[in-house]
Design an enzyme around this catalytic site. Structure first.
Site, PDB file in Angstrom:
ATOM      1  N   HIS A 222      15.614  17.711  20.672  1.00 51.96           N
ATOM      2  CA  HIS A 222      15.792  18.720  19.619  1.00 51.96           C
ATOM      3  C   HIS A 222      15.191  20.026  20.148  1.00 51.96           C
ATOM      4  CE1 HIS A 222      16.286  20.416  15.710  1.00 51.96           C
ATOM      5  NE2 HIS A 222      15.436  19.710  14.994  1.00 51.96           N
ATOM      6  N   HIS A 261      25.765  18.729  22.134  1.00 51.82           N
ATOM      7  CA  HIS A 261      25.350  18.916  20.747  1.00 51.82           C
ATOM      8  C   HIS A 261      25.986  17.867  19.856  1.00 51.82           C
ATOM      9  CE1 HIS A 261      24.325  20.836  16.987  1.00 51.82           C
ATOM     10  NE2 HIS A 261      23.422  21.491  17.684  1.00 51.82           N
ATOM     11  N   ASP A 312      19.589  26.344  23.214  1.00 54.76           N
ATOM     12  CA  ASP A 312      18.338  26.259  23.969  1.00 54.76           C
ATOM     13  C   ASP A 312      18.470  26.658  25.431  1.00 54.76           C
ATOM     14  OD1 ASP A 312      16.727  25.333  21.852  1.00 54.76           O
ATOM     15  OD2 ASP A 312      17.670  23.363  22.020  1.00 54.76           O
TER      16      ASP A 312
HETATM   17  N1  COA Z   1      23.244  15.771  29.980  1.00 51.38           N
HETATM   18  C1  COA Z   1      23.944  14.746  30.513  1.00 51.38           C
HETATM   19  N2  COA Z   1      24.728  13.944  29.777  1.00 51.38           N
HETATM   20  C2  COA Z   1      24.807  14.175  28.453  1.00 51.38           C
HETATM   21  C3  COA Z   1      24.111  15.224  27.847  1.00 51.38           C
HETATM   22  C4  COA Z   1      23.309  16.037  28.657  1.00 51.38           C
HETATM   23  N3  COA Z   1      22.611  17.051  28.141  1.00 51.38           N
HETATM   24  N4  COA Z   1      24.384  15.231  26.524  1.00 51.38           N
HETATM   25  C5  COA Z   1      25.219  14.209  26.308  1.00 51.38           C
HETATM   26  N5  COA Z   1      25.464  13.580  27.467  1.00 51.38           N
HETATM   27  C6  COA Z   1      26.323  12.423  27.669  1.00 51.38           C
HETATM   28  C7  COA Z   1      25.616  11.179  27.125  1.00 51.38           C
HETATM   29  O1  COA Z   1      24.826  10.571  28.103  1.00 51.38           O
HETATM   30  C8  COA Z   1      26.780  10.334  26.704  1.00 51.38           C
HETATM   31  O2  COA Z   1      27.315   9.730  27.848  1.00 51.38           O
HETATM   32  P1  COA Z   1      27.845   8.225  27.784  1.00 51.38           P
HETATM   33  O3  COA Z   1      28.979   8.255  26.798  1.00 51.38           O
HETATM   34  O4  COA Z   1      28.233   7.950  29.189  1.00 51.38           O
HETATM   35  O5  COA Z   1      26.685   7.381  27.316  1.00 51.38           O
HETATM   36  C9  COA Z   1      27.807  11.354  26.221  1.00 51.38           C
HETATM   37  O6  COA Z   1      27.475  12.578  26.860  1.00 51.38           O
HETATM   38  C10 COA Z   1      27.782  11.533  24.714  1.00 51.38           C
HETATM   39  O7  COA Z   1      26.470  11.963  24.330  1.00 51.38           O
HETATM   40  P2  COA Z   1      25.595  11.336  23.168  1.00 51.38           P
HETATM   41  O8  COA Z   1      24.220  11.060  23.696  1.00 51.38           O
HETATM   42  O9  COA Z   1      26.306  10.196  22.512  1.00 51.38           O
HETATM   43  O10 COA Z   1      25.563  12.536  22.165  1.00 51.38           O
HETATM   44  P3  COA Z   1      24.605  12.681  20.939  1.00 51.38           P
HETATM   45  O11 COA Z   1      25.385  13.339  19.870  1.00 51.38           O
HETATM   46  O12 COA Z   1      23.924  11.421  20.589  1.00 51.38           O
HETATM   47  O13 COA Z   1      23.472  13.638  21.517  1.00 51.38           O
HETATM   48  C11 COA Z   1      22.217  15.464  22.137  1.00 51.38           C
HETATM   49  C12 COA Z   1      23.387  14.975  21.299  1.00 51.38           C
HETATM   50  C13 COA Z   1      21.992  16.932  21.824  1.00 51.38           C
HETATM   51  C14 COA Z   1      20.961  14.665  21.776  1.00 51.38           C
HETATM   52  C15 COA Z   1      22.548  15.255  23.625  1.00 51.38           C
HETATM   53  O14 COA Z   1      23.670  16.036  23.967  1.00 51.38           O
HETATM   54  C16 COA Z   1      21.376  15.565  24.516  1.00 51.38           C
HETATM   55  O15 COA Z   1      20.523  14.709  24.761  1.00 51.38           O
HETATM   56  N6  COA Z   1      21.289  16.839  25.019  1.00 51.38           N
HETATM   57  C17 COA Z   1      20.145  17.262  25.803  1.00 51.38           C
HETATM   58  C18 COA Z   1      19.001  17.684  24.892  1.00 51.38           C
HETATM   59  C19 COA Z   1      19.275  18.987  24.189  1.00 51.38           C
HETATM   60  O16 COA Z   1      19.720  19.951  24.794  1.00 51.38           O
HETATM   61  N7  COA Z   1      18.951  19.017  22.911  1.00 51.38           N
HETATM   62  C20 COA Z   1      19.084  20.214  22.096  1.00 51.38           C
HETATM   63  C21 COA Z   1      20.189  20.056  21.122  1.00 51.38           C
HETATM   64  S1  COA Z   1      20.482  21.568  20.262  1.00 51.38           S
END
Ligand code: COA
Length: 375
Positions: A222, A261, A312
């Site tokens: 987050h 996201h 971010d």
């Molecule tokens: N880097 C690498 N891979 C990523 C990624 C990232 N930042 N964000 C998502 N993915 C990948 C996941 O590993 C997943 O791959 P898989 O299907 O092979 O397992 C796929 O993309 C789908 O992502 P998922 O984790 O299901 O999405 P989510 O909706 O649960 O997560 C976040 C959303 C924001 C938590 C996620 O994108 C993330 O961890 N981002 C990095 C942290 C971040 O920037 N947070 C700030 C958000 S405003």
């Protein structure tokens, strides 16, 4: 665990509509709107305090209302002596988000809600005091200096930078922080806001809801992502170095912080605004290296994973170029998001229902209790 009771992949409540709100709309045709106003217009034309007023009171202020509101916030900037004393005993190596979490809780003891303080008073007081809460502790523990918690700055953006650098910012830097505060102010049912609403739904006090929200925001999935993004970007001095490392990280299935996201699928609408500020500040500095590294990472993430930068990612280089220490990035998010949290606590309270979902039980059943000496 039996074959039928394997846990399913957690959904994280993705796509679940958990309630209604009038405060903001994210995704789809809305892109991102605060109470019906596009963030693009707000970021270009508004002051942060105007947006705070909009979120907290439901409509944009008239000129006289805005000046009265700003004067009220200015009058609330100083910290009570007891809070300063408490900040002085928090060690230098504490994480600034832990400092804010504790400071919020301590203020809740010194100026409790209800004892002559309405929820609106508490919200404005936290909004006014967050910059000094972090900067007082920062200067005391890092420079041995007890700074003045009030400044001549008329607005929050200049107040923050003046407290940090102990001198007034340039107009460009003030505007950059102002835009960042507007973009970070509110975002529907994100994890920290939902935490705040859940706590408020038990009829708990305002400070408890905000303290919980700070805890949720701290994590790198987050709000903590802006710090994590900076730590990544500053590892590379050229785009070529970034190229090799990011490809390697993706191969190892590592997360690249600042990308992806839950709500958006093609782009984070806030990115295009903050990215332009990153470009502008790089040009002003006459050094495009951090911007070039960031853009290369953006390109690789899109080509390889169809993932886009969220707010971010370019906030990291913007804050870095404003001379903000990396560990204070997420606290800056708090200084802004307190407005969104507060608006949601008001909204939850105005039409409350305890938030208490259910779970599918998948553990063992009907086990026979075995006395301790026979286990
Ligand atoms: N880097 C690498 N891979 C990523 C990624 C990232 N930042 N964000 C998502 N993915 C990948 C996941 O590993 C997943 O791959 P898989 O299907 O092979 O397992 C796929 O993309 C789908 O992502 P998922 O984790 O299901 O999405 P989510 O909706 O649960 O997560 C976040 C959303 C924001 C938590 C996620 O994108 C993330 O961890 N981002 C990095 C942290 C971040 O920037 N947070 C700030 C958000 S405003």
């Amino acid at each position: 665990m039996s074959a039928q009771t394997q846990p399913t992949k957690p959904s994280g409540l993705a796509g679940i509509v958990a309630g209604t709100t009038e405060i903001s709309a994210a995704g789809g045709a809305h892109n991102l709107e605060y109470r019906g106003y596009s963030i693009y217009e707000l970021a270009e034309k508004a002051e942060f305090e105007e947006v705070a007023y909009l979120l907290l009171k439901g409509q944009l202020p008239k000129a006289a209302e805005l000046s009265a509101y700003k004067a009220r916030l200015i009058s609330m900037r100083d910290l009570p002596a007891g809070l300063k004393a408490a900040l002085e005993i928090i060690p230098k190596d504490a994480h600034p988000m832990d400092v804010l979490r504790s400071a919020t809780s301590i203020l809740g003891n010194l100026e409790a809600e209800g004892a002559g303080l309405s929820q609106e008073d508490v919200a404005d007081s936290l909004l006014a005091k967050y910059p000094a809460m972090i900067m007082y502790w920062w200067h005391y523990t890092h420079n041995g200096q007890r700074i003045n918690c009030t400044t001549d700055a008329e607005g929050m953006a200049a107040h923050i930078l003046t407290l940090l650098h102990q001198k007034a910012p340039s107009a460009l830097h003030e505007r950059a922080i102002n835009v960042s505060l507007i973009l970070y102010a509110e975002h529907e049912f994100n994890a920290s806001t939902f935490t705040a609403r859940t706590i408020a739904s038990t009829l708990s006090d305002f400070y408890s809801a905000v303290t919980g929200a700070i805890g949720a925001l701290r994590g790198p999935l987050h709000g903590g992502a802006n710090e994590a993004a900076m730590e990544l970007i500053e590892r590379f001095s050229t785009a070529e170095e970034a190229d090799i490392a990011i490809h390697r990280m993706l191969k190892n299935k590592e997360l690249i912080m600042g990308f992806g996201h839950r709500v958006y699928t093609e782009a984070d609408p806030r990115n295009r605004v903050i990215k332009e500020w990153s470009r502008k500040l790089s040009q002003e500095k006459g050094d495009m290296s951090m911007f070039d590294v960031s853009e290369r990472i953006e390109q690789i993430m899109w080509d390889e994973k169809h993932l886009f930068p969220n707010l971010d990612f370019y906030s990291a280089s913007v804050y870095n170029m404003l001379g903000i220490p990396t560990s204070i990035f997420t606290p800056l998010f708090v200084m802004s998001r307190i407005t969104g949290w507060a608006a949601h606590i008001f909204e939850q309270r105005a039409n409350n229902k305890l938030i208490r979902p259910s779970a599918d039980y998948i553990g063992p059943e009907k086990l026979e209790f075995v006395p301790i000496e026979e286990r």
